[in-house]
Design a protein around this motif. Structure first.
Motif, PDB file in Angstrom:
ATOM      1  N   UNK A 188     -56.326  37.525 -15.855  1.00 56.91           N
ATOM      2  CA  UNK A 188     -56.963  37.972 -17.092  1.00 56.91           C
ATOM      3  C   UNK A 188     -57.074  36.838 -18.100  1.00 56.91           C
ATOM      4  N   UNK A 189     -56.024  36.037 -18.216  1.00 57.97           N
ATOM      5  CA  UNK A 189     -56.070  34.919 -19.165  1.00 57.97           C
ATOM      6  C   UNK A 189     -57.060  33.855 -18.706  1.00 57.97           C
ATOM      7  N   UNK A 190     -57.132  33.594 -17.391  1.00 54.13           N
ATOM      8  CA  UNK A 190     -58.101  32.613 -16.891  1.00 54.13           C
ATOM      9  C   UNK A 190     -59.528  33.101 -17.142  1.00 54.13           C
ATOM     10  N   UNK A 191     -59.752  34.403 -16.895  1.00 57.71           N
ATOM     11  CA  UNK A 191     -61.088  34.942 -17.159  1.00 57.71           C
ATOM     12  C   UNK A 191     -61.411  34.862 -18.639  1.00 57.71           C
ATOM     13  N   UNK A 192     -60.427  35.157 -19.477  1.00 63.72           N
ATOM     14  CA  UNK A 192     -60.659  35.079 -20.919  1.00 63.72           C
ATOM     15  C   UNK A 192     -60.958  33.645 -21.355  1.00 63.72           C
ATOM     16  N   UNK A 193     -60.249  32.678 -20.760  1.00 70.87           N
ATOM     17  CA  UNK A 193     -60.506  31.272 -21.105  1.00 70.87           C
ATOM     18  C   UNK A 193     -61.906  30.845 -20.675  1.00 70.87           C
ATOM     19  N   UNK A 194     -62.335  31.289 -19.473  1.00 74.87           N
ATOM     20  CA  UNK A 194     -63.678  30.954 -19.019  1.00 74.87           C
ATOM     21  C   UNK A 194     -64.722  31.578 -19.926  1.00 74.87           C
ATOM     22  N   UNK A 195     -64.496  32.855 -20.253  1.00 75.37           N
ATOM     23  CA  UNK A 195     -65.461  33.524 -21.129  1.00 75.37           C
ATOM     24  C   UNK A 195     -65.488  32.885 -22.510  1.00 75.37           C
ATOM     25  N   UNK A 196     -64.295  32.507 -22.982  1.00 73.70           N
ATOM     26  CA  UNK A 196     -64.235  31.841 -24.285  1.00 73.70           C
ATOM     27  C   UNK A 196     -64.927  30.487 -24.230  1.00 73.70           C
ATOM     28  N   UNK A 197     -64.785  29.741 -23.092  1.00 76.72           N
ATOM     29  CA  UNK A 197     -65.470  28.452 -22.937  1.00 76.72           C
ATOM     30  C   UNK A 197     -66.973  28.614 -22.911  1.00 76.72           C
ATOM     31  N   UNK A 198     -67.453  29.635 -22.186  1.00 82.67           N
ATOM     32  CA  UNK A 198     -68.893  29.881 -22.143  1.00 82.67           C
ATOM     33  C   UNK A 198     -69.420  30.241 -23.513  1.00 82.67           C
ATOM     34  N   UNK A 199     -68.660  31.106 -24.222  1.00 84.36           N
ATOM     35  CA  UNK A 199     -69.093  31.467 -25.564  1.00 84.36           C
ATOM     36  C   UNK A 199     -69.126  30.259 -26.484  1.00 84.36           C
ATOM     37  N   UNK A 200     -68.131  29.371 -26.332  1.00 82.48           N
ATOM     38  CA  UNK A 200     -68.085  28.180 -27.176  1.00 82.48           C
ATOM     39  C   UNK A 200     -69.267  27.267 -26.880  1.00 82.48           C
ATOM     40  N   UNK A 201     -69.648  27.136 -25.601  1.00 81.55           N
ATOM     41  CA  UNK A 201     -70.801  26.320 -25.241  1.00 81.55           C
ATOM     42  C   UNK A 201     -72.092  26.901 -25.822  1.00 81.55           C
ATOM     43  N   UNK A 202     -72.205  28.206 -25.739  1.00 88.00           N
ATOM     44  CA  UNK A 202     -73.410  28.848 -26.280  1.00 88.00           C
ATOM     45  C   UNK A 202     -73.481  28.659 -27.785  1.00 88.00           C
ATOM     46  N   UNK A 203     -72.325  28.838 -28.445  1.00 87.30           N
ATOM     47  CA  UNK A 203     -72.300  28.680 -29.906  1.00 87.30           C
ATOM     48  C   UNK A 203     -72.623  27.239 -30.283  1.00 87.30           C
TER      49      UNK A 203
END
Length: 605
Positions: A568-583
């Motif tokens: 769950x934490x790895x998925x959250x980190x990936x999702x957070x990284x993708x969101x950061x790239x988009x932002x």
């Protein structure tokens, strides 16, 4: 004009003023109970090995009336039986010298011991009042003839009787001491404590001593007193409140009933029925209170008390009932059957105090489900197999006799035993499965947690997984508090917490030391890739340590929980990284537009 009597709705806590005289009274009664038990054991041994041989060498056996007067038991050997000496007769003279009208067993044994010669003339009055003289020969043959058909030897019977009765007395005294030391100001615990000491001073073996000494009235007074205290304690169990409220009147009704069960003129069977039915009825009222309570300590208290006290009362009632169907005197089956009844009676007094004691001191309350489930399973299996054995024995014997002849009784017994054994295994499986479904729900939820974690890890966040996992773990092992901490590059962070004040402080450096009393069970969360965090469990809600099964169950879910949290934490980190790239991309494009520069062309795929 005086108003109606207002009874309190609960028993108040014992004040210092009351304790000032209750404490020395308790000490005196405890000393009295100990002395009575020791004296009872000494009397039983003295009577069995000093008095009984004196009667046995003349072919007689002794008994004691309720008022302490001596009476004869069943005759021993052929000589006394041929002379027509009956049970319940009385010796009124020995070698022409009369005995007092209500001579005790000690006086009669001493006179027989002092009688000279190999033949003793005894004048005996039978139960109908007829008096006859008998010349009885001293000889060890009488005892050998009587013991020829014995299933259990006299010494073995004595050992079993003393072990079972002494265990009952010791258990009662131990429970009384524990309740007084741990919960002296609890009125219900104090009532039980005094009642248990009264029981220990009036059951076997002290009971036989009181009868032999002619102090049966003292025993009756003590029995009535502890019965009244017991009824009052059951009516207010477990917290002193009378629930339903009308139970407060039970104490007033129990007062006259306690006198009723001690009167000599009343039918003993009726007295026993009242003495057992009233406490049992109060016990059966507890389920009404149980259903109204939410899951928690008080429900477990009722479970423990109901199990221990109910099992004890049932065994005592069964033992009393079996006394009415004892085999006839002189038959080989009577002695072992009577020994079984006495052992059953003593076992009832062993179980009776343990339930309320465990309940009131709140020791291992949550183990009640396992104990009750196993006991219920074994009892049901025993009853079913016993019914099958009893039902099949005669039927198989009849069939075998018709086919093979009446001489093949052994074949019939073997076939019925095989049939019972064949029923045992499937019956045990079905009954154990039923008890597990009804009493092991919390354990099943914990065992099913890994499967739930495998589903949650694919969609839920780490805090959500932690919250759900703690809800199951804490309820299943009855932890008063719980938390999950996850490892980070710089230390630890809180994932989830339950019933903890200031849970965020747990993640601070040094907040959790080794052997922290707040969390007696600390389980590392590790998977194949290494440590993930820590599971912290506070003390059980009943204040006791986690048992071995609970610890093993928690350790078993540690790895699945670690894997779910890591995923769950790895998925959250990936999702957070993708969101950061988009932002970042959006911010860069907006910045170029604001600066009047053309937007950057998207990178080719």
């Amino acid at each position: 004009m005086a108003g109606p009597i207002a009874l309190p709705d609960r028993l108040p806590a014992v004040s210092d003023r009351w304790m000032a005289w209750l404490r020395p009274l308790w000490v005196l009664l405890f000393a009295f109970a100990v002395i009575a038990d020791v004296g009872g054991i000494a009397y039983v041994l003295h009577d069995a090995y000093e008095n009984d041989p004196v009667f046995a060498e003349l072919g007689l056996s002794s008994d004691v009336d309720y008022d302490g007067a001596f009476a004869l038991g069943p005759p021993l050997g052929r000589e006394s039986a041929s002379k027509g000496i009956k049970e319940g007769s009385r010796i009124v003279a020995i070698d022409g010298a009369p005995l007092p009208p209500k001579a005790g067993v000690e006086r009669v044994a001493a006179r027989l011991r002092d009688a000279a010669g190999p033949v003793v003339r005894v004048r005996i009055q039978d139960p109908s009042g007829r008096i006859r003289d008998h010349d009885l020969t001293r000889s060890p043959v009488h005892a050998r003839e009587a013991s020829r058909g014995e299933v259990v030897s006299r010494d073995a019977r004595m050992i079993i009787r003393l072990v079972s009765s002494t265990t009952a007395c010791l258990t009662l005294l131990l429970c009384a001491v524990t309740l007084f030391v741990r919960r002296a100001r609890d009125p219900v615990a104090l009532l039980f404590s005094f009642a248990f000491m009264g029981m220990a001073a009036t059951i076997d073996p002290p009971l036989m001593m009181w009868m032999a000494l002619g102090l049966s009235n003292l025993s009756d007074v003590l029995s009535s007193a502890w019965w009244l205290l017991l009824v009052a304690a059951l009516a207010a169990f477990p917290d002193g409140r009378f629930t339903p409220p009308w139970l407060r009147w039970v104490v007033f009704v129990a007062g006259p009933l306690s006198v009723f069960i001690s009167l000599e003129s009343i039918d003993p069977n009726l007295q026993v029925a009242v003495g057992v039915i009233v406490p049992l009825a109060l016990l059966l009222i507890q389920p009404l209170r149980y259903r109204r309570l939410a899951a928690g300590i008080e429900r477990q208290q009722i479970k423990w008390a109901g199990f221990g006290f109910g099992a004890g009362l049932v065994l005592i009632g069964l033992a009393v009932g079996l006394t009415n169907v004892l085999p006839p005197e002189g038959t080989p089956q009577r002695a072992p059957f009577a020994l079984f009844v006495i052992s059953l009676f003593s076992l009832g007094f062993v179980l009776m105090p343990l339930g309320p004691m465990v309940s009131l001191v709140r020791y291992r309350l949550w183990e009640a489900d396992a104990v009750i489930s196993r006991s219920a399973a074994y009892a049901m299996v025993t009853i079913i197999v016993g019914i099958v054995w009893a039902a099949s024995a005669d039927l198989v014997k009849m069939v075998v006799s018709a086919v093979l002849g009446e001489q093949n009784v052994t074949v019939a017994t073997t076939l019925s035993a095989m049939l019972a054994a064949g029923v045992f295994a499937p019956t045990q499986s079905v009954v154990l499965g039923w008890t597990k479904r009804h009493f092991g729900k919390d354990a099943d939820r914990l065992l099913g947690l890994p499967a739930r974690l495998a589903v949650w890890r694919t969609a839920e966040s780490a805090p959500e997984i932690g919250m759900r996992a703690l809800a199951i773990v804490a309820v299943s092992v009855h932890a008063g508090s719980a938390a999950i901490l996850a490892l980070t590059p710089t230390g630890r962070e809180l994932v989830a917490a339950r019933d903890i004040e200031d849970p965020e402080a747990l993640a601070e450096p040094g907040a959790i030391g080794e052997g922290d009393p707040r969390f007696p069970l600390v389980v590392p969360l590790e998977d194949e890739d290494g440590p993930v965090g820590t599971l912290l469990l506070g003390r059980r809600s009943d204040g006791n340590r986690f048992n071995r099964d609970e610890r093993e169950a928690v350790v078993a879910i540690a790895e699945p929980l670690a894997e779910a949290l890591r995923a769950a934490r790895s998925r959250a980190e990936r999702e957070q990284g993708m969101q950061q790239k988009i932002i970042s991309a959006v911010e860069e494009r907006l910045a170029r537009l604001e600066a009047g520069l053309p937007a950057a062309s998207p990178k080719p795929a």
